[in-house]
Design a protein around this motif. Structure first.
Motif, PDB file in Angstrom:
ATOM      1  N   ARG A  19      30.390 108.932  60.955  1.00 38.62           N
ATOM      2  CA  ARG A  19      29.953 108.394  59.656  1.00 38.62           C
ATOM      3  C   ARG A  19      30.853 108.892  58.534  1.00 38.62           C
ATOM      4  O   ARG A  19      31.192 108.147  57.612  1.00 38.62           O
ATOM      5  CB  ARG A  19      28.506 108.785  59.385  1.00 38.62           C
ATOM      6  CG  ARG A  19      27.514 108.130  60.322  1.00 38.62           C
ATOM      7  CD  ARG A  19      26.092 108.519  59.980  1.00 38.62           C
ATOM      8  NE  ARG A  19      25.150 108.003  60.971  1.00 38.62           N
ATOM      9  CZ  ARG A  19      23.824 108.168  60.897  1.00 38.62           C
ATOM     10  NH1 ARG A  19      23.300 108.829  59.867  1.00 38.62           N
ATOM     11  NH2 ARG A  19      23.040 107.689  61.836  1.00 38.62           N
ATOM     12  N   ARG A  24      31.981 107.618  54.454  1.00 32.85           N
ATOM     13  CA  ARG A  24      30.804 108.087  53.714  1.00 32.85           C
ATOM     14  C   ARG A  24      30.981 109.555  53.341  1.00 32.85           C
ATOM     15  O   ARG A  24      31.590 110.334  54.095  1.00 32.85           O
ATOM     16  CB  ARG A  24      29.544 107.913  54.567  1.00 32.85           C
ATOM     17  CG  ARG A  24      29.300 106.453  54.947  1.00 32.85           C
ATOM     18  CD  ARG A  24      27.886 106.281  55.434  1.00 32.85           C
ATOM     19  NE  ARG A  24      26.937 106.695  54.409  1.00 32.85           N
ATOM     20  CZ  ARG A  24      25.655 107.013  54.664  1.00 32.85           C
ATOM     21  NH1 ARG A  24      25.195 106.940  55.906  1.00 32.85           N
ATOM     22  NH2 ARG A  24      24.859 107.369  53.686  1.00 32.85           N
ATOM     23  N   HIS A  28      26.294 113.335  51.785  1.00 32.27           N
ATOM     24  CA  HIS A  28      25.259 112.323  51.980  1.00 32.27           C
ATOM     25  C   HIS A  28      24.829 112.255  53.448  1.00 32.27           C
ATOM     26  O   HIS A  28      23.645 112.129  53.752  1.00 32.27           O
ATOM     27  CB  HIS A  28      25.782 110.959  51.520  1.00 32.27           C
ATOM     28  CG  HIS A  28      26.008 110.880  50.047  1.00 32.27           C
ATOM     29  ND1 HIS A  28      26.422 109.725  49.401  1.00 32.27           N
ATOM     30  CD2 HIS A  28      25.878 111.817  49.074  1.00 32.27           C
ATOM     31  CE1 HIS A  28      26.533 109.961  48.110  1.00 32.27           C
ATOM     32  NE2 HIS A  28      26.221 111.227  47.881  1.00 32.27           N
ATOM     33  N   VAL A  29      25.802 112.336  54.340  1.00 32.93           N
ATOM     34  CA  VAL A  29      25.478 112.306  55.771  1.00 32.93           C
ATOM     35  C   VAL A  29      24.637 113.518  56.149  1.00 32.93           C
ATOM     36  O   VAL A  29      23.674 113.420  56.918  1.00 32.93           O
ATOM     37  CB  VAL A  29      26.769 112.241  56.607  1.00 32.93           C
ATOM     38  CG1 VAL A  29      26.452 112.362  58.087  1.00 32.93           C
ATOM     39  CG2 VAL A  29      27.530 110.961  56.312  1.00 32.93           C
ATOM     40  N   GLU A  32      21.078 112.965  55.007  1.00 27.70           N
ATOM     41  CA  GLU A  32      20.376 111.975  55.827  1.00 27.70           C
ATOM     42  C   GLU A  32      19.913 112.546  57.152  1.00 27.70           C
ATOM     43  O   GLU A  32      18.836 112.208  57.665  1.00 27.70           O
ATOM     44  CB  GLU A  32      21.297 110.779  56.076  1.00 27.70           C
ATOM     45  CG  GLU A  32      21.559 109.932  54.853  1.00 27.70           C
ATOM     46  CD  GLU A  32      22.594 108.861  55.132  1.00 27.70           C
ATOM     47  OE1 GLU A  32      23.127 108.859  56.275  1.00 27.70           O
ATOM     48  OE2 GLU A  32      22.868 108.037  54.239  1.00 27.70           O
TER      49      GLU A  32
END
Length: 328
Positions: A19, A24, A28-29, A32
Motif C-alpha cells: 500500500r 499512500r 495513513h496505512v 488503518e
C-alpha cells in the motif's frame, strides 16, 4: 496455533508495504491497520533492504553471547559428568561455577539425567515393559528391622529411654531381629503382592511364590510365565524354588550379578513400600506394622496413582471382565 492472518503476520506486513509502495502515506496505512508509524516504517525499510524474506519473523537469539561459558570450561563440565557421573551441584563446587550454569551446560549438550544412567557403565538405562499381564513377575525380599513392643526410636525419639535400651542391647550382643518382606510385582500392570516372614529361606520363598500366584490369579492374571529374581541362594540352589516354578509352569530368570536395576520394578516398589508403609508413621510393634500392610497394599493396587500408568492405579490395567469384583 497462531491465526493465519494476525495483525503482524508476514502476510499483513507485505500488504502494508504494498500500500505504501502504491503511493499512500505510511502514516495513513499504519492508522488503518492499527499499528504505530514506527512499526510501519520498520517493515518498509526491511522490505527495501532484502525484499520479502525480511518480512518473516527473525530468531530471538542474540548476535553474540559475551557471557557464555568458555568452551574449555564446558568441556571440563562434560568430562566430569561422563567420567565421574556427578550432578550439577558437585561439578559447580569443583569448577567454581554456579550450579545453574552447570545445569544449563548439561542441558545444552543434551546430557541425560543421572537417574537415567546405569551407574557402573554410564550408559542410559533401557526401560522396558512386558506386553501382557503375567508375562514377567519381579520378586524380591526387603529386610526391615523388627520393632520391639512399645515402639522404638521412631515412636519415642532418639534421646528416649527406649532408644538407649536398644543400643545397650546391641552392645551386649543381643538383637531384636528382622522382618523379611517378600514382594512380587507384575511387570505389565504393576499389581503387587507382599507378605512378611521371619526369614528368607528357600521353602519360605517357594511358599510365597505359590501364594503370590494365587493372588494374581484372583485378580485376573491367570498364569505367570516368567519370574525374575536376584541371585540370592534361595533362588539359585533351591529345589523348593525350582519345584514351585515347575508347578506354576513358569520360567525362572535371574539378573546379572551386581545389576539390581534389571529387577528395577521390584526395587522401586520396595522404595515406595518403605516410604508409604514401613516409615510412613511410628508403629508400636512389628505386629502393628504388619497389620497395616494389607490395607496399604489394597490402596496401592486399587487407588494409588502410578506415573508409569498415566496416573491410574495398577488394577486399571486388568480387563474389567477379569476383575471379579476386586476393584472396590
Amino acid at each position: 496455533m497462531v491465526h493465519a492472518m494476525p495483525r503482524l503476520s508476514p502476510w499483513s506486513r507485505l500488504q502494508r508495504v504494498r500500500r505504501v509502495l502504491a503511493g499512500r502515506p505510511a502514516a495513513h496505512v499504519a492508522a488503518e491497520m492499527g499499528i504505530s508509524r514506527t512499526t510501519a516504517y520498520k517493515w518498509l525499510a526491511r522490505y527495501r533492504t532484502e525484499g520479502i524474506p525480511e518480512l518473516l519473523d527473525r530468531s530471538c537469539r542474540p548476535y553474540s553471547s559475551p557471557g557464555r561459558t568458555a568452551p574449555e570450561v564446558e568441556a571440563a563440565v562434560l568430562a566430569l559428568r561422563r567420567d565421574r557421573r556427578l550432578g550439577p551441584v558437585r561439578i559447580a563446587a569443583l569448577l567454581g561455577l554456579a550450579a545453574s550454569t552447570v545445569h544449563r551446560i548439561l542441558t545444552r549438550h543434551r546430557m541425560p539425567r543421572l537417574a537415567w544412567l546405569d551407574r557402573p557403565s554410564g550408559e542410559p538405562v533401557r526401560r522396558y515393559e512386558r506386553a501382557r499381564p503375567g508375562e514377567l513377575v519381579h520378586v524380591d525380599v526387603k529386610k526391615l528391622g523388627a520393632i520391639r513392643p512399645g515402639g522404638g526410636w521412631r515412636a519415642h525419639g532418639r534421646g528416649s529411654a527406649q532408644n538407649s535400651f536398644s543400643r545397650a542391647e546391641v552392645g551386649a550382643g543381643r538383637r531384636i531381629g528382622y522382618d523379611y518382606v517378600h514382594c512380587a510385582v507384575d511387570d505389565h500392570t504393576r499389581l503387587a503382592y507382599a507378605e512378611i516372614h521371619p526369614d528368607e529361606r528357600a521353602d519360605t520363598c517357594a511358599g510365597f511364590l505359590r501364594r503370590a500366584a494365587a493372588f494374581f490369579a484372583a485378580h485376573g492374571i491367570a498364569r505367570i510365565e516368567r519370574v525374575m529374581t536376584d541371585n540370592a541362594f534361595a533362588y539359585r540352589h533351591s529345589h523348593a524354588w525350582r519345584q514351585a516354578l515347575t508347578d506354576l509352569g513358569a520360567e525362572g530368570r535371574r539378573i546379572r550379578p551386581y545389576r539390581p536395576q534389571t529387577n528395577g520394578k521390584a526395587e522401586r516398589f520396595n522404595r515406595t513400600l518403605l516410604e508409604e508403609w514401613a516409615y510412613a508413621r511410628p508403629f508400636d510393634s512389628s505386629s502393628d506394622r504388619a497389620a497395616a500392610l494389607p490395607g496399604w497394599l489394597h490402596t496401592y493396587n486399587h487407588h494409588r496413582t502410578h506415573t508409569a500408568l498415566g496416573g491410574r492405579p495398577p488394577i486399571s490395567r486388568i480387563p474389567v471382565n477379569d476383575l471379579a469384583g476386586q476393584n472396590s
